[in-house]
Design a protein around this motif. Sequence first.
Motif, PDB file in Angstrom:
ATOM      1  N   GLU A  91      -0.191  -5.882   5.690  1.00 13.11           N
ATOM      2  CA  GLU A  91      -0.060  -4.639   4.922  1.00 13.11           C
ATOM      3  C   GLU A  91       1.385  -4.178   4.932  1.00 13.11           C
ATOM      4  O   GLU A  91       2.058  -4.210   5.963  1.00 13.11           O
ATOM      5  CB  GLU A  91      -0.960  -3.560   5.509  1.00 13.11           C
TER       6      GLU A  91
ATOM      7  N   SER B 255      -7.403  -0.653   4.358  1.00 15.34           N
ATOM      8  CA  SER B 255      -6.773  -1.299   5.513  1.00 15.34           C
ATOM      9  C   SER B 255      -7.714  -2.303   6.178  1.00 15.34           C
ATOM     10  O   SER B 255      -7.283  -3.373   6.626  1.00 15.34           O
ATOM     11  CB  SER B 255      -6.333  -0.238   6.537  1.00 15.34           C
ATOM     12  N   GLN B 256      -9.019  -1.992   6.222  1.00 16.98           N
ATOM     13  CA  GLN B 256      -9.989  -2.927   6.788  1.00 16.98           C
ATOM     14  C   GLN B 256     -10.056  -4.213   5.961  1.00 16.98           C
ATOM     15  O   GLN B 256     -10.104  -5.323   6.510  1.00 16.98           O
ATOM     16  CB  GLN B 256     -11.378  -2.283   6.840  1.00 16.98           C
TER      17      GLN B 256
ATOM     18  N   ASP C 146      -5.752   5.554   2.554  1.00 19.39           N
ATOM     19  CA  ASP C 146      -6.593   4.446   3.000  1.00 19.39           C
ATOM     20  C   ASP C 146      -7.926   4.567   2.263  1.00 19.39           C
ATOM     21  O   ASP C 146      -8.916   5.081   2.794  1.00 19.39           O
ATOM     22  CB  ASP C 146      -6.795   4.475   4.510  1.00 19.39           C
TER      23      ASP C 146
ATOM     24  N   THR D 174       0.856  -1.180   0.000  1.00 16.59           N
ATOM     25  CA  THR D 174       0.000   0.000   0.000  1.00 16.59           C
ATOM     26  C   THR D 174       0.897   1.237   0.000  1.00 16.59           C
ATOM     27  O   THR D 174       2.119   1.131   0.096  1.00 16.59           O
ATOM     28  CB  THR D 174      -0.925   0.039   1.230  1.00 16.59           C
TER      29      THR D 174
ATOM     30  N   ILE E 155      -7.735  -5.495   4.023  1.00 18.16           N
ATOM     31  CA  ILE E 155      -6.498  -6.268   4.192  1.00 18.16           C
ATOM     32  C   ILE E 155      -6.531  -7.053   5.494  1.00 18.16           C
ATOM     33  O   ILE E 155      -6.168  -8.242   5.538  1.00 18.16           O
ATOM     34  CB  ILE E 155      -5.275  -5.333   4.135  1.00 18.16           C
ATOM     35  N   ARG E 156      -7.004  -6.416   6.553  1.00 17.34           N
ATOM     36  CA  ARG E 156      -7.079  -7.116   7.840  1.00 17.34           C
ATOM     37  C   ARG E 156      -8.101  -8.243   7.797  1.00 17.34           C
ATOM     38  O   ARG E 156      -7.866  -9.331   8.338  1.00 17.34           O
ATOM     39  CB  ARG E 156      -7.425  -6.123   8.957  1.00 17.34           C
TER      40      ARG E 156
ATOM     41  N   THR F  39     -12.661   0.289   3.964  1.00 17.20           N
ATOM     42  CA  THR F  39     -11.403   0.949   3.663  1.00 17.20           C
ATOM     43  C   THR F  39     -10.394  -0.111   3.267  1.00 17.20           C
ATOM     44  O   THR F  39     -10.555  -1.307   3.590  1.00 17.20           O
ATOM     45  CB  THR F  39     -10.871   1.743   4.868  1.00 17.20           C
TER      46      THR F  39
ATOM     47  N   PRO G 171       3.055  -0.806   3.915  1.00  8.57           N
ATOM     48  CA  PRO G 171       3.055   0.576   3.407  1.00  8.57           C
ATOM     49  C   PRO G 171       4.426   0.925   2.842  1.00  8.57           C
ATOM     50  O   PRO G 171       5.463   0.523   3.378  1.00  8.57           O
ATOM     51  CB  PRO G 171       2.750   1.411   4.656  1.00  8.57           C
TER      52      PRO G 171
END
Length: 349
Positions: free
Chosen positions: A254, A244-245, A206, A201, A247-248, A242, A256
């Motif tokens: 993740e 990040s959500q 995000d 990412t 990916i989790r 989002t 970055p």
Amino acid sequence: MPSNIVLVTGVGGELGGKLLARLGTNPEFERVIGVDTTPPQKSVLQRMGHAEFVRADIRNPLIAKVISTANVDTVVHASCTAHPAGPGRRTAIKEVNVIGTMRLLAACQRSPLVRKLVVKSTAAVYGAGPRSQAVFTEDSELIPTSTSGYAKDAVEMEGYVRGLSRRRPDITVTLCRFANTIGPEVDTVLSRYFALPVVPTVFGYDARLQLLHASDALSVLELATLHDKAGVFNVGPDGVLTLSQAIRRAGRLELPMPSGVVPSVGKLLRGARLVDFSADQVRLLNFGRVVDNTKLKQEFGYTPRWTTREAFDDYITGRGLRPVIDGNRIAGLAGRILVAAATGQAVGR
């Protein structure tokens, strides 16, 4: 007036093939014809009822002969490619998207029997950028993120569709702008991206993502074929995730990185034939894109069965994605990605 003889393009793909099978088992249609340069998947061929497959290239003017000879009255154009999963031949895809659409619409215009056209487009026509609207409506300006990408193809294609509508106002035209589709059997950039053990990412971003379940996309095309639904419709689910959500939820790690490194990482992933990171996709993952589905619900009469969150969870379950827990392996892979991005080398397994 109900459809009688239907022609579907792009049946070699997942969505077009499943639509062919669904229409082919519907007794309301006298005849259903699927065309593509490649045959439908074996699973489609086994359950497509009375539907027929004709090997034909919509880039060839002979597509007009197929339409006129079969007395086609409804054309479903489902072959436009906006989110190729892996590295493909850009020229060939553009020819199908643009030249193929021109040939197909010219054939529709010349045939006096064609009275309905359903077109699969993409919400990517709205673009994605720092000044983009929070939510796009069907009246929003079309601003593709690059001058040569797949979204630009879709903008050109829609221009040809509007031209046909002006020349043949008697044809009912339904244009569907699909959000990014997801599902257990969907093979797109995003489905491959979220399956990577380490997901690259960009620092400071995000994006909000809207993910449409493939079964909802199929249902919309089927309803547009069965009933007259004239107009342009955003086809997107309720809710967003989002980046990040997502990916989790997928159990990925993740990674970055500075924006300057992303092009190198994208080149490496393309070289390894993992994910095709075009400029359109990179900007989507930076800025996101959300479309308003009010018109879909109120005028088209369809409410997506799956929210973005539910569609993404079904993709995770269907793909059998398990959380990445081997810390040493992850650390090693992350290190190799960064080193490879800096040196231009290939990423090892």
